[in-house]
Design a protein around this motif. Structure first.
Motif, PDB file in Angstrom:
ATOM      1  N   SER A   1      -1.480   4.618   4.394  1.00  0.00           N
ATOM      2  CA  SER A   1      -0.364   3.673   4.425  1.00  0.00           C
ATOM      3  C   SER A   1       0.529   3.894   3.200  1.00  0.00           C
ATOM      4  O   SER A   1       0.192   4.655   2.293  1.00  0.00           O
ATOM      5  CB  SER A   1      -0.888   2.239   4.445  1.00  0.00           C
ATOM      6  OG  SER A   1      -1.412   1.908   3.175  1.00  0.00           O
ATOM      7  N   LYS A   2       1.621   3.177   3.170  1.00  0.00           N
ATOM      8  CA  LYS A   2       2.529   3.287   2.032  1.00  0.00           C
ATOM      9  C   LYS A   2       1.936   2.704   0.755  1.00  0.00           C
ATOM     10  O   LYS A   2       2.455   2.936  -0.330  1.00  0.00           O
ATOM     11  CB  LYS A   2       3.862   2.615   2.352  1.00  0.00           C
ATOM     12  CG  LYS A   2       4.670   3.418   3.352  1.00  0.00           C
ATOM     13  CD  LYS A   2       6.067   2.880   3.468  1.00  0.00           C
ATOM     14  CE  LYS A   2       6.871   3.762   4.417  1.00  0.00           C
ATOM     15  NZ  LYS A   2       8.259   3.295   4.515  1.00  0.00           N
ATOM     16  N   LYS A   3       0.828   1.970   0.883  1.00  0.00           N
ATOM     17  CA  LYS A   3       0.141   1.458  -0.305  1.00  0.00           C
ATOM     18  C   LYS A   3      -0.402   2.608  -1.152  1.00  0.00           C
ATOM     19  O   LYS A   3      -0.604   2.455  -2.351  1.00  0.00           O
ATOM     20  CB  LYS A   3      -1.020   0.554   0.090  1.00  0.00           C
ATOM     21  CG  LYS A   3      -0.615  -0.757   0.679  1.00  0.00           C
ATOM     22  CD  LYS A   3      -1.839  -1.555   1.052  1.00  0.00           C
ATOM     23  CE  LYS A   3      -1.476  -2.816   1.787  1.00  0.00           C
ATOM     24  NZ  LYS A   3      -2.673  -3.555   2.208  1.00  0.00           N
TER      25      LYS A   3
ATOM     26  N   GLY B   1       1.131   5.334  -1.820  1.00  0.00           N
ATOM     27  CA  GLY B   1       2.199   5.831  -2.688  1.00  0.00           C
ATOM     28  C   GLY B   1       3.340   6.399  -1.876  1.00  0.00           C
ATOM     29  O   GLY B   1       3.460   6.153  -0.676  1.00  0.00           O
ATOM     30  N   ASN B   2       4.134   7.218  -2.544  1.00  0.00           N
ATOM     31  CA  ASN B   2       5.270   7.834  -1.863  1.00  0.00           C
ATOM     32  C   ASN B   2       4.775   8.948  -0.930  1.00  0.00           C
ATOM     33  O   ASN B   2       3.575   9.194  -0.817  1.00  0.00           O
ATOM     34  CB  ASN B   2       6.297   8.343  -2.881  1.00  0.00           C
ATOM     35  CG  ASN B   2       5.738   9.426  -3.778  1.00  0.00           C
ATOM     36  OD1 ASN B   2       4.656   9.946  -3.552  1.00  0.00           O
ATOM     37  ND2 ASN B   2       6.486   9.759  -4.822  1.00  0.00           N
ATOM     38  N   ALA B   3       5.687   9.621  -0.267  1.00  0.00           N
ATOM     39  CA  ALA B   3       5.320  10.639   0.716  1.00  0.00           C
ATOM     40  C   ALA B   3       4.483  11.759   0.097  1.00  0.00           C
ATOM     41  O   ALA B   3       3.546  12.259   0.728  1.00  0.00           O
ATOM     42  CB  ALA B   3       6.578  11.224   1.365  1.00  0.00           C
ATOM     43  N   VAL B   4       4.795  12.132  -1.123  1.00  0.00           N
ATOM     44  CA  VAL B   4       4.039  13.192  -1.794  1.00  0.00           C
ATOM     45  C   VAL B   4       2.586  12.757  -1.993  1.00  0.00           C
ATOM     46  O   VAL B   4       1.648  13.510  -1.709  1.00  0.00           O
ATOM     47  CB  VAL B   4       4.701  13.554  -3.146  1.00  0.00           C
ATOM     48  CG1 VAL B   4       3.849  14.529  -3.920  1.00  0.00           C
ATOM     49  CG2 VAL B   4       6.089  14.128  -2.917  1.00  0.00           C
ATOM     50  N   ALA B   5       2.377  11.545  -2.446  1.00  0.00           N
ATOM     51  CA  ALA B   5       1.019  11.031  -2.680  1.00  0.00           C
ATOM     52  C   ALA B   5       0.259  10.885  -1.363  1.00  0.00           C
ATOM     53  O   ALA B   5      -0.928  11.205  -1.286  1.00  0.00           O
ATOM     54  CB  ALA B   5       1.080   9.692  -3.405  1.00  0.00           C
ATOM     55  N   ARG B   6       0.927  10.381  -0.316  1.00  0.00           N
ATOM     56  CA  ARG B   6       0.264  10.234   0.992  1.00  0.00           C
ATOM     57  C   ARG B   6      -0.130  11.582   1.565  1.00  0.00           C
ATOM     58  O   ARG B   6      -1.244  11.745   2.081  1.00  0.00           O
ATOM     59  CB  ARG B   6       1.183   9.491   1.972  1.00  0.00           C
ATOM     60  CG  ARG B   6       1.393   8.044   1.620  1.00  0.00           C
ATOM     61  CD  ARG B   6       2.033   7.262   2.745  1.00  0.00           C
ATOM     62  NE  ARG B   6       3.272   7.812   3.260  1.00  0.00           N
ATOM     63  CZ  ARG B   6       4.473   7.538   2.798  1.00  0.00           C
ATOM     64  NH1 ARG B   6       4.623   6.708   1.770  1.00  0.00           N
ATOM     65  NH2 ARG B   6       5.552   8.063   3.344  1.00  0.00           N
ATOM     66  N   ASN B   7       0.753  12.559   1.460  1.00  0.00           N
ATOM     67  CA  ASN B   7       0.430  13.890   1.989  1.00  0.00           C
ATOM     68  C   ASN B   7      -0.700  14.539   1.205  1.00  0.00           C
ATOM     69  O   ASN B   7      -1.563  15.200   1.778  1.00  0.00           O
ATOM     70  CB  ASN B   7       1.670  14.783   1.997  1.00  0.00           C
ATOM     71  CG  ASN B   7       2.638  14.387   3.084  1.00  0.00           C
ATOM     72  OD1 ASN B   7       2.239  13.848   4.116  1.00  0.00           O
ATOM     73  ND2 ASN B   7       3.906  14.628   2.858  1.00  0.00           N
TER      74      ASN B   7
END
Length: 144
Positions: free
Chosen positions: A77-79, A81-87
């Motif tokens: 989820s977005k919790k 972090g940003n897209a870089v952290a999620r990926n």
């Protein structure tokens, strides 16, 4: 957004995405990736086991579904972090699944690995694999 399907070279038809475990020396149970929202929701209604670095949801497929192989999905989820952290978290979960699920997972089951904020991306990789193995053991002990 669903992951792209890879066209089958012989028929030209789209086939499900498969995580290759060949580089790990495991070929008997390839991992098929869950793609549709409906598949993720079915797993969400089933058993779940939390660890310090991830949440694992698991369900045994019923008779009307294809029961071959192990299917796995990944989400953050977005919790997280940003897209870089999620990926980054999802890449780590994919590698952990590639290493652990062929040996500890059960064919005919669906697994969804959910990343946790800070923990999934920062946990040592061996501990991440250990968390996944622990969650699988607990989930399958509940079923018996």
């Amino acid at each position: 957004m669903t992951p792209p399907e890879h066209p089958d070279r012989q028929t030209g038809q789209a086939s499900p995405a498969v995580l290759s475990c060949a580089k790990m020396g495991v070929t008997e149970h390839p991992l098929t990736v869950l793609k549709t929202r409906k598949e993720f929701l079915r797993a969400a209604r089933a058993g779940r086991q939390g660890t310090s670095s991830m949440m694992v949801q698991a369900r045994r497929r019923t008779g009307d579904e294809a029961a071959d192989g192990i299917r796995v999905g990944f989400t953050c989820s977005k919790k997280v972090g940003n897209a870089v952290a999620r990926n980054r978290a999802k890449r780590r979960l994919r590698e952990a699944a590639r290493a652990v699920l062929p040996g500890k997972g059960v064919p005919g089951w669906d697994y969804v690995l959910i990343g946790r904020a800070e923990a999934t991306a920062n946990r040592p990789f061996d501990a991440l694999k250990g968390d996944l193995a622990y969650a699988l053991r607990k989930l399958h002990d509940k079923q018996t």
